[in-house]
Each structure stands twice: as C-alpha cells, then as structure tokens.
Design a protein around this motif. Structure first.
Motif, PDB file in Angstrom:
ATOM      1  N   ALA A   1     -12.452 -47.233   4.404  1.00 35.20           N
ATOM      2  CA  ALA A   1     -11.118 -47.261   3.806  1.00 35.20           C
ATOM      3  C   ALA A   1     -10.069 -46.617   4.690  1.00 35.20           C
ATOM      4  CB  ALA A   1     -11.146 -46.550   2.444  1.00 35.20           C
ATOM      5  N   ALA A   2     -10.460 -46.220   5.922  1.00 37.37           N
ATOM      6  CA  ALA A   2      -9.504 -45.568   6.823  1.00 37.37           C
ATOM      7  C   ALA A   2      -8.403 -46.521   7.203  1.00 37.37           C
ATOM      8  CB  ALA A   2     -10.234 -45.087   8.080  1.00 37.37           C
ATOM      9  N   PRO A   3      -7.199 -46.004   7.531  1.00 39.61           N
ATOM     10  CA  PRO A   3      -6.095 -46.864   7.910  1.00 39.61           C
ATOM     11  C   PRO A   3      -6.443 -47.734   9.100  1.00 39.61           C
ATOM     12  CG  PRO A   3      -5.332 -44.617   7.524  1.00 39.61           C
ATOM     13  CD  PRO A   3      -6.826 -44.586   7.485  1.00 39.61           C
ATOM     14  N   HIS A   4      -5.762 -48.869   9.218  1.00 38.31           N
ATOM     15  CA  HIS A   4      -5.989 -49.857  10.273  1.00 38.31           C
ATOM     16  C   HIS A   4      -5.945 -49.205  11.644  1.00 38.31           C
ATOM     17  CE1 HIS A   4      -5.835 -53.912  11.936  1.00 38.31           C
ATOM     18  NE2 HIS A   4      -5.003 -53.413  12.833  1.00 38.31           N
ATOM     19  N   GLY A   5      -7.012 -49.416  12.430  1.00 38.63           N
ATOM     20  CA  GLY A   5      -7.010 -48.949  13.813  1.00 38.63           C
ATOM     21  C   GLY A   5      -7.643 -47.589  14.018  1.00 38.63           C
ATOM     22  N   GLU A   6      -8.007 -46.867  12.947  1.00 38.65           N
ATOM     23  CA  GLU A   6      -8.573 -45.551  13.137  1.00 38.65           C
ATOM     24  C   GLU A   6     -10.061 -45.655  13.458  1.00 38.65           C
ATOM     25  OE1 GLU A   6      -7.803 -42.912   9.966  1.00 38.65           O
ATOM     26  OE2 GLU A   6      -5.656 -42.841  10.304  1.00 38.65           O
ATOM     27  N   GLY A   7     -10.637 -44.615  14.031  1.00 41.11           N
ATOM     28  CA  GLY A   7     -12.050 -44.606  14.338  1.00 41.11           C
ATOM     29  C   GLY A   7     -12.294 -44.649  15.833  1.00 41.11           C
ATOM     30  N   PRO A   8     -13.559 -44.791  16.250  1.00 47.68           N
ATOM     31  CA  PRO A   8     -13.909 -44.754  17.668  1.00 47.68           C
ATOM     32  C   PRO A   8     -13.216 -45.814  18.488  1.00 47.68           C
ATOM     33  CG  PRO A   8     -15.876 -44.529  16.277  1.00 47.68           C
ATOM     34  CD  PRO A   8     -14.734 -44.850  15.373  1.00 47.68           C
ATOM     35  N   ALA A   9     -13.045 -47.045  17.937  1.00 43.19           N
ATOM     36  CA  ALA A   9     -12.406 -48.109  18.705  1.00 43.19           C
ATOM     37  C   ALA A   9     -10.998 -47.728  19.097  1.00 43.19           C
ATOM     38  CB  ALA A   9     -12.404 -49.407  17.886  1.00 43.19           C
ATOM     39  N   ALA A  10     -10.272 -47.069  18.170  1.00 47.48           N
ATOM     40  CA  ALA A  10      -8.900 -46.673  18.468  1.00 47.48           C
ATOM     41  C   ALA A  10      -8.865 -45.583  19.525  1.00 47.48           C
ATOM     42  CB  ALA A  10      -8.205 -46.213  17.180  1.00 47.48           C
TER      43      ALA A  10
ATOM     44  N   THR B   1      -2.214 -64.918  12.457  1.00 40.54           N
ATOM     45  CA  THR B   1      -1.203 -64.013  11.933  1.00 40.54           C
ATOM     46  C   THR B   1      -1.808 -62.656  11.604  1.00 40.54           C
ATOM     47  OG1 THR B   1      -1.564 -64.806   9.673  1.00 40.54           O
ATOM     48  CG2 THR B   1       0.126 -65.919  10.980  1.00 40.54           C
ATOM     49  N   ALA B   2      -0.936 -61.654  11.513  1.00 36.26           N
ATOM     50  CA  ALA B   2      -1.402 -60.294  11.252  1.00 36.26           C
ATOM     51  C   ALA B   2      -2.013 -60.154   9.865  1.00 36.26           C
ATOM     52  CB  ALA B   2      -0.244 -59.313  11.419  1.00 36.26           C
ATOM     53  N   ASN B   3      -1.548 -60.948   8.891  1.00 37.73           N
ATOM     54  CA  ASN B   3      -2.072 -60.844   7.528  1.00 37.73           C
ATOM     55  C   ASN B   3      -3.118 -61.912   7.255  1.00 37.73           C
ATOM     56  OD1 ASN B   3      -0.394 -63.026   7.569  1.00 37.73           O
ATOM     57  ND2 ASN B   3       0.734 -62.514   5.708  1.00 37.73           N
ATOM     58  N   SER B   4      -3.859 -62.289   8.308  1.00 31.61           N
ATOM     59  CA  SER B   4      -4.945 -63.259   8.136  1.00 31.61           C
ATOM     60  C   SER B   4      -5.922 -62.747   7.089  1.00 31.61           C
ATOM     61  CB  SER B   4      -5.668 -63.480   9.468  1.00 31.61           C
ATOM     62  OG  SER B   4      -6.884 -64.173   9.253  1.00 31.61           O
ATOM     63  N   SER B   5      -6.436 -63.661   6.284  1.00 33.49           N
ATOM     64  CA  SER B   5      -7.358 -63.258   5.227  1.00 33.49           C
ATOM     65  C   SER B   5      -8.690 -62.783   5.789  1.00 33.49           C
ATOM     66  CB  SER B   5      -7.593 -64.432   4.270  1.00 33.49           C
ATOM     67  OG  SER B   5      -8.146 -65.541   4.979  1.00 33.49           O
ATOM     68  N   ARG B   6      -8.988 -63.116   7.062  1.00 29.84           N
ATOM     69  CA  ARG B   6     -10.260 -62.682   7.642  1.00 29.84           C
ATOM     70  C   ARG B   6     -10.285 -61.187   7.884  1.00 29.84           C
ATOM     71  NH1 ARG B   6     -12.151 -63.601  11.878  1.00 29.84           N
ATOM     72  NH2 ARG B   6     -10.434 -64.145  13.221  1.00 29.84           N
ATOM     73  N   GLY B   7      -9.130 -60.608   8.226  1.00 22.61           N
ATOM     74  CA  GLY B   7      -9.091 -59.171   8.444  1.00 22.61           C
ATOM     75  C   GLY B   7      -9.623 -58.779   9.802  1.00 22.61           C
ATOM     76  N   ARG B   8      -9.488 -57.517  10.106  1.00 25.17           N
ATOM     77  CA  ARG B   8      -9.885 -57.000  11.410  1.00 25.17           C
ATOM     78  C   ARG B   8     -11.397 -56.978  11.559  1.00 25.17           C
ATOM     79  NH1 ARG B   8      -8.170 -51.142  13.979  1.00 25.17           N
ATOM     80  NH2 ARG B   8      -9.149 -51.443  15.995  1.00 25.17           N
ATOM     81  N   GLY B   9     -11.874 -57.425  12.707  1.00 27.84           N
ATOM     82  CA  GLY B   9     -13.284 -57.350  13.022  1.00 27.84           C
ATOM     83  C   GLY B   9     -14.114 -58.521  12.566  1.00 27.84           C
TER      84      GLY B   9
END
Length: 263
Positions: free
Chosen positions: A6-15, A201-209
């Motif tokens: 549930a962390a905000p977009h982009g947080e974690g080791p990848a960021a 698009t940024a709001n693609s339903s697939r989401g990040r990853g």
C-alpha cells in the motif's frame, strides 16, 4: 522485509536504486525521459552513453535496459523495435549530389563511399581503402573532400557541420532502433518504460509492474476522433414548443419554423 503493497507509487527498493538506460549515438529519448520524470519523480533515471559495438555488453552488465540498434542476440535479450531510420548520404554542400532531394544507388556508383569501423548499416568496405575508425572521423574526411558517407539520418544530424549536408538514399540498408533488456528480466521499472514508449497512459488499469500485453508491445493505431454522444445532447434539449415556454411568454428556442409559429 517485503515493501508495503500500500506504499505510495514509486517507494521501495526500486525507487532507491534508480534505473540505468543505455543509449547509443543517434537515439532520441527526450520525450520518453520527460514522461518518466512526470510519472516516476522519485526514481532517478541515469543515461549511459555507449557505442553500438558495446551495446550488448552494456545490456548484460551495466544497464537495466537500452535504446539500441538492431540486431541484438535474441537468446540473451528481449527487444521491442521502435522505428526504422532513413538512410542518407553525407556530402559537401557544393557537391553535385546535393542538387537533388532524394538519390538512387546508381547515383553513388562513381563515389567513394566511406565505411567506418563503427558502421551500423552492415555495409561492405571498399577494397583497398583504409576504414575510418569512427563515424566522426569519416565525417571529417567527407569535409576534406575524400569520399561520401552513408549513415542513418540521426547520425548525420548528430555529426552536423555547416559545410556539409545530406540527402536520403533509396533502396539501401537501414537501421532500426529498439528498446532492449536482458531476456526474462523485465522488472517492473522495465515494464514502466515499455508502457511509456508504447504510449500507455499513467492511469492505465494494469497499474505499475504488470506485464505488458502483446498488443502494447506492437505499434498502436490512433483512436478515431470525433464528437461522441452528439445525438444524446441534441435529444436532451427542451422542445421549442413546450407548454412551459408558452406560459412564460419568452422567446422560443429551436428552428426557424418554431420562431415563425411563435409570431
């Protein structure tokens, strides 16, 4: 410990580690870089300038992905072709070949076509002629009046000189730019870049990853333009002869026939 889903977009080791993108001469990633910075401002993207001759080594060891020239070893790397460049011939501005807008191969028969060691078109070097070490060195020879040079258009622009010009040559080998990465290692950030270069698009339903679909890895067609729902908007307008309008005594709204009836 696994990152909080549930962390905000982009947080974690990848960021934290960022993303390394190898770029060969002539690649033009600017528009994709702008989109990356807008969508992933907390993930630094580092550009690694590489030569075509070392692009596979860079993809294997130093970069997360690369804007490279095909071919690449498909047993080691996955790649999405992006665009194929026009092939041009670089000549002095006062050269006879500069008179036309487009040239055919027969017009180059009597010319010494230089083939540098870093050639990306797969040309055969002319016999008995020492090959220039680099495209930049070949451009210097052209400026000195020693031969002409065939390269992808982006390289002609990269090595532009005020005393030189270039013309498109038909029916010649071409060079295709591609986005490539290590086979089987499409990380979520690689997938993000795939989405960016494919116009997702940024709001693609697939989401990040989420993995890119085969359709997204192929060129997309522009959506048809036009006004949708026009008939519904017209149908929602009140009738020009409605009883409410007559009771108010106001002017009628509608066609010219309705206005004449009102008089």
């Amino acid at each position: 410990m696994d990152p909080d889903p549930a962390a905000p977009h982009g947080e974690g080791p990848a960021a934290e580690q960022g993303f390394r993108l190898a770029v060969v001469p002539g690649a033009q990633p600017q528009r994709w870089l702008r989109t990356w910075r807008e969508r992933l401002p907390d993930v630094p993207l580092e550009l690694l300038a590489i030569e075509v001759g070392s692009q596979e080594a860079a993809l294997a060891t130093a970069a997360d992905a690369g804007l490279v020239r095909l071919p690449v070893d498909r047993e080691c790397f996955d790649a999405i072709p992006l665009y194929t460049e026009a092939t041009v011939v670089v000549v002095p501005k006062d050269h006879l070949l500069a008179a036309g807008e487009e040239l055919s191969p027969t017009e180059l028969v009597d010319e010494l076509v230089l083939v540098p060691l870093d050639d990306v078109l797969g040309q055969a070097a002319p016999p008995g002629v020492e090959q220039p070490a680099t495209t930049a060195a070949a451009v210097e020879l052209v400026a000195a009046g020693v031969g002409v040079l065939m390269v992808p258009q982006s390289l002609a622009r990269l090595h532009h000189r005020r005393d030189l010009t270039y013309r498109v040559v038909t029916d010649q080998p071409t060079s295709t730019m591609a986005l490539a990465w290590r086979r089987g290692e499409a990380t979520e950030l690689v997938e993000e870049l795939i989405g960016i270069v494919r116009g997702r698009t940024a709001n693609s339903s697939r989401g990040r990853g989420a993995p890119a679909t085969p359709e997204e890895r192929a060129p997309t067609k522009a959506a048809p333009t036009g006004r949708s729902g026009g008939s519904a908007r017209r149908g929602s307008a009140p009738s020009p002869r409605s009883g409410a309008d007559r009771r108010r005594g106001g002017p009628t709204r509608g066609t010219g026939r309705g206005k004449r009836s009102g008089r």
